[in-house]
Design an enzyme around this catalytic site. Structure first.
Site, PDB file in Angstrom:
ATOM      1  N   HIS A  53       8.506  -5.734   2.269  1.00  0.00           N
ATOM      2  CA  HIS A  53       7.172  -5.141   2.374  1.00  0.00           C
ATOM      3  C   HIS A  53       6.105  -6.140   1.923  1.00  0.00           C
ATOM      4  CE1 HIS A  53       4.943  -1.085   2.296  1.00  0.00           C
ATOM      5  NE2 HIS A  53       4.067  -2.054   2.387  1.00  0.00           N
TER       6      HIS A  53
ATOM      7  N   HIS B 168       2.272  -8.078   3.150  1.00  0.00           N
ATOM      8  CA  HIS B 168       1.144  -8.178   4.072  1.00  0.00           C
ATOM      9  C   HIS B 168       0.726  -9.646   4.112  1.00  0.00           C
ATOM     10  CE1 HIS B 168       0.585  -3.794   4.384  1.00  0.00           C
ATOM     11  NE2 HIS B 168       1.016  -3.793   3.129  1.00  0.00           N
ATOM     12  N   LEU B 169       0.914 -10.268   5.274  1.00  0.00           N
ATOM     13  CA  LEU B 169       0.562 -11.689   5.391  1.00  0.00           C
ATOM     14  C   LEU B 169      -0.852 -11.893   5.932  1.00  0.00           C
ATOM     15  CD1 LEU B 169       3.870 -13.380   6.575  1.00  0.00           C
ATOM     16  CD2 LEU B 169       2.784 -13.471   4.334  1.00  0.00           C
ATOM     17  N   ARG B 170      -1.449 -10.814   6.438  1.00  0.00           N
ATOM     18  CA  ARG B 170      -2.876 -10.806   6.841  1.00  0.00           C
ATOM     19  C   ARG B 170      -3.204 -11.665   8.051  1.00  0.00           C
ATOM     20  NH1 ARG B 170      -3.522  -6.246   4.248  1.00  0.00           N
ATOM     21  NH2 ARG B 170      -3.916  -6.391   2.023  1.00  0.00           N
TER      22      ARG B 170
ATOM     23  N   ASP C  25       2.490   1.205   8.162  1.00  0.00           N
ATOM     24  CA  ASP C  25       2.156   1.075   6.735  1.00  0.00           C
ATOM     25  C   ASP C  25       0.676   0.813   6.492  1.00  0.00           C
ATOM     26  OD1 ASP C  25       2.931   0.780   3.890  1.00  0.00           O
ATOM     27  OD2 ASP C  25       2.005  -1.158   4.213  1.00  0.00           O
TER      28      ASP C  25
ATOM     29  N   HIS D  25       7.330   2.085  -0.774  1.00  0.00           N
ATOM     30  CA  HIS D  25       6.656   2.186  -2.082  1.00  0.00           C
ATOM     31  C   HIS D  25       6.607   3.591  -2.694  1.00  0.00           C
ATOM     32  CE1 HIS D  25       3.511   3.228   0.722  1.00  0.00           C
ATOM     33  NE2 HIS D  25       3.181   1.988   0.996  1.00  0.00           N
TER      34      HIS D  25
ATOM     35  N   ASN E  79      -2.569   1.684  -3.023  1.00  0.00           N
ATOM     36  CA  ASN E  79      -2.159   2.934  -2.401  1.00  0.00           C
ATOM     37  C   ASN E  79      -0.686   2.827  -1.993  1.00  0.00           C
ATOM     38  OD1 ASN E  79      -2.215   5.443  -1.303  1.00  0.00           O
ATOM     39  ND2 ASN E  79      -3.237   4.841   0.586  1.00  0.00           N
TER      40      ASN E  79
ATOM     41  N   ASP F 223       5.173  -5.027  -1.788  1.00  0.00           N
ATOM     42  CA  ASP F 223       3.915  -4.570  -1.188  1.00  0.00           C
ATOM     43  C   ASP F 223       2.799  -5.581  -1.489  1.00  0.00           C
ATOM     44  OD1 ASP F 223       2.056  -3.172   0.234  1.00  0.00           O
ATOM     45  OD2 ASP F 223       2.002  -1.433  -1.087  1.00  0.00           O
TER      46      ASP F 223
END
Lengths: 456, 308
Positions: A87, A89-91, A179, A259, A305, A332
């Site tokens: 999990h 986030h590489l954006r 997600d 999560h 979140n 996350d």
């Protein structure tokens, strides 16, 4: 061809039932041999006495070792299959000012992660094969560690119609998830699970009933009341976990709950597993480390979140880890630029970076005897490998990918957010004293991270 | 005497002694507003910026008058919250204002915690003039001053606060303030307007206004802030008014010397009936008058200067 010997470390490889002093031989990108350190033969627990490691035997070097072998002296260190973050986030594409595939994978390497799965909430959304191919190609060119792609469940993450899940799978997606946004429409979630089943692809669910959580900025409770911030009740998570469990039962799909933050959700998952539902779950280090009190002072680096919950929830998460209800620890990792964080709390973006602080936070609960080191390696490596279908990862048997994390369980260090490899510095753990540091990360037989040697 | 702090961000952070110092200082400043020449030179040469991101008449005017009666230079900046979304961040605004070297910034902001953020970025004093649903310290101080004047004390009094406690910064500040000074506070409202764990601040909770009226010395009616509700928290205004509005019938069981407060602006006929708002029990205009004195006291105690 690349030849690497990792010598004399304590190898923890739960899948292959190893916990002892072993030498690992890597040729090319694969594990070529795993041999017990001389004098410590036997498959389990050898060389580990009373939790302390015996020094490595200087007579370890095999006669066939010649000069072209690179030797890493792992005496006193732990060696395990590289961590796999389900999990992240590489954006990239779209939010390169927060993180790029390059900086995100650098952060991963520094944290001992050799593979990471990146979520679909990029711009454009990873809801079609061309975006997936772009990400994977970019990762091939610039990535420091392996990048797996998680495709969207719905087009544009809008929760209205299905994304092209079949093509996403073909392009290389290892799971699907909206997600960041829950799939609020139960009918669509059912369709997604039914459809995903034919590809045996994992459905990762961000469980949140937005009717209950809307506009909420933190956990609902006394702290939120004192701060005058709108709360998110834990019921908003539990309700959706319950829904998705029933949908997994109905459809037979493989469901993974992202999560998990609440006691209620842990209990639902535990019962569902007992009933034989095909459900797995992950928790993050921050959710088992911090409570909603971290928000006091309107600390936006404690805003995420699902939100940080209470001490009771933390106890339930730990119990879930202990009894196997929780299969995976994931970060996350959610980089945010300072403009998104350095503002009023209710306007600030959600998320914290997590790749570089995960291991020491996990080692803290090992020290608290919540789980053993071997159980930790399962949660960080072999379980996520199995869930994502990464067959030659999460394990150190001969022929497996030489993805390896080497860490010093005793090394003390202080987090300095400015020194994080991630492009974003949004961590609630800045200045925290940590114990346990990754000293080398090896991906496909190549050392991609070496902890600079400390002079002090 | 000075307050040994840079900012006034909340009542929660103030000690009983600090609150009492502010109230007694305010009492001594009331006289200034009674003079023909309503001005003392105490804060001459000081600059006070009223930075208001939310509409406000009473509070902004009160701070401005207070500053001017102390001879400070008061500058008002009103920004609608919609322009905040597009415009510069609070941090940038803070740094820009800081560059002009003010002595104090009075901030009203829709986001809880905004004054605390601002205070971190500026060297000058920051006074919270209401932040989101968090606190409104100067309002609570003027409420306490008004009650203290009427009863000669606060300790031992029963204070009943009625309305949307969840969204009310006035309620939070008053719960802290009155309990610190030894009063007993009861909050009343429908469960949909009662924030989780509010009793842990040190008040009792009731869902029936009738129960909380009979032994009350002070009844504080809060304005129904429909603009803060995403969805209505009660079925109709009519029903709310019937169940929780204060009228002469509900007041029948009250003590003879009960007083009614309201932070304003009043929704006449909703939370309070006109005959009560204008009636003998009402101290609403005393509150407004005391607001100026309390704010003069805050400026004085933060910005100092010797009083003549």
């Amino acid at each position: 061809m690349n030849r690497l010997l990792i010598r004399g470390g304590r190898v923890i490889d739960p899948i292959n039932d190893r916990d002892g002093l072993f030498d690992i031989y890597v040729i090319g990108e694969k594990i070529a041999a795993v041999k017990p350190v001389k004098g410590f033969e036997g498959s389990r627990g050898q060389g580990v006495k009373g939790g302390k490691l015996e020094p490595s035997n200087p007579g370890t070097l095999e006669p066939f070792i010649e000069d072209d072998w690179t030797v890493i002296d792992a005496a006193g260190l732990l060696v395990c299959p590289g961590f796999i973050d389900m999990h992240t986030h590489l954006r990239e594409p779209g939010y390169e000012y927060k993180e790029t595939i390059k900086t995100g994978t650098m952060a991963a390497a520094a944290g001992g992660f050799t593979s990471i799965a990146c979520m679909a909430n990029t711009e454009p959304v990873n809801d079609n094969a061309s975006v997936t191919r772009y990400i994977l190609k970019k990762a091939q060119e610039e990535g420091i560690v392996n990048v797996c792609s998680v495709g969207a469940v719905s087009k544009g993450l809008k929760g209205e119609t299905l994304a092209e899940i079949g093509e996403l799978r073909e392009a290389g997606c290892v799971a699907i998830s909206d997600d960041g946004r829950p799939v609020m429409n139960s009918g669509l979630m059912r369709l997604a699970m039914e459809y995903a089943k034919q590809f045996n692809i994992l459905v990762i669910s961000h469980c949140e009933d937005t009717g209950l959580s809307s506009e909420g900025a933190m956990n609902e409770g006394f702290v939120a009341t004192k701060l005058g911030l709108k709360g998110i009740p834990s019921a908003s998570e539990a309700i959706m976990v319950a829904r998705d469990i029933f949908l997994a039962e109905l459809t037979g799909a493989r469901l993974h709950i992202a999560h998990v933050s609440t006691k209620g959700a842990v209990e639902l998952i535990r019962v569902a597993k007992k009933r034989g539902v095909n459900v797995t779950a992950e928790i993050t280090p921050h959710h088992f480390t911090l409570t909603d009190e971290a928000v006091i002072g309107y600390n936006t680096n404690a805003k995420m979140n699902p939100p940080l919950r209470t001490g009771q929830d933390i106890e339930a998460l730990k119990q879930g880890l202990k009894d196997g209800t929780i299969d995976v620890i994931a970060t996350d990792h959610a980089p945010q630029d300072s403009v998104s964080k350095d503002i009023e709390f209710d306007r600030a973006a959600n998320g914290i970076v997590g790749l570089e602080t995960a291991l020491p936070l996990c080692l803290k609960i090992v020290a608290e005897n919540v789980i053993s080191l071997s159980e930790l390696v399962k949660r960080l490596s072999s379980n996520p490998a199995r869930l994502l279908g990464l067959d030659s990862k999460g394990s150190l048997k001969v022929g497996d990918d030489a993805d390896i994390a080497i860490f010093d369980i005793d090394r003390e260090w202080a987090v300095d957010s400015k020194k994080l490899k991630s492009k974003s510095k949004n961590t609630p753990f800045d200045t925290w004293k940590m114990k346990g540091k990754v000293v080398k990360t090896i991906v496909g037989g190549k050392v991609v991270w070496s902890e600079p040697t400390v002079s002090a | 005497m000075r307050l040994k702090r840079k900012d006034i961000l909340s009542i929660e952070e103030l000690s009983k002694d600090e609150i009492e110092l502010i109230l007694s200082t305010a009492e001594s400043f009331k006289e200034v507003s009674e003079r023909d020449i309503k001005k003392v030179p105490t804060l001459r040469g000081r600059t006070i910026i009223n930075l208001f991101y939310e509409a406000s008449t009473r509070t902004r005017t009160s701070f401005e008058i207070a500053a001017k009666r102390m001879s400070a230079d008061a500058i008002n900046i009103s920004t609608s919250s919609s322009s905040v979304v597009k415009g510069e961040t609070l941090k940038d605004t803070a740094k820009n204002l800081e560059a002009m070297n003010p002595d104090c910034i009075v901030l009203r902001h829709p986001s809880s915690g905004a004054p605390e953020i601002l205070a971190k970025y500026v060297k000058c004093s920051v006074i919270n003039a209401g932040d989101g649903s968090h606190e409104h310290p100067s309002q609570a101080l003027l409420d306490m001053l008004t009650v203290k004047e009427r009863f000669g004390k606060i300790e031992g009094l029963n204070i009943t606060i009625v309305g949307d406690i969840a969204h009310s910064r006035v309620a939070r500040s008053n719960i802290y303030g009155f309990t610190k000074l030894g009063a007993k506070v009861t909050v009343v409202g429908p469960p949909t307007m009662m924030p989780s764990g509010i009793e842990n601040i040190g008040c009792s909770v009731s869902n029936r206004i009738e129960d909380a009226i009979s032994n009350a010395d002070v009844i504080m009616m809060l304005r129904i802030q429909l603009e803060r509700h995403e969805v209505p928290l009660f079925p109709t205004i009519r029903e709310y008014s019937r169940l929780f509005g204060l009228d002469s019938k509900k007041l029948e069981t009250a003590k003879k010397d009960v007083v009614i407060l309201h932070p304003g602006p009043i929704n006449r006929g909703v939370e309070i009936s006109p005959e009560i708002a204008d009636g003998p029990y009402s101290l609403i205009l005393d509150q407004v008058k005391n607001g100026v004195a309390v704010r003069m006291a805050l400026f004085y105690l933060l910005l100092g200067g010797s009083r003549e």
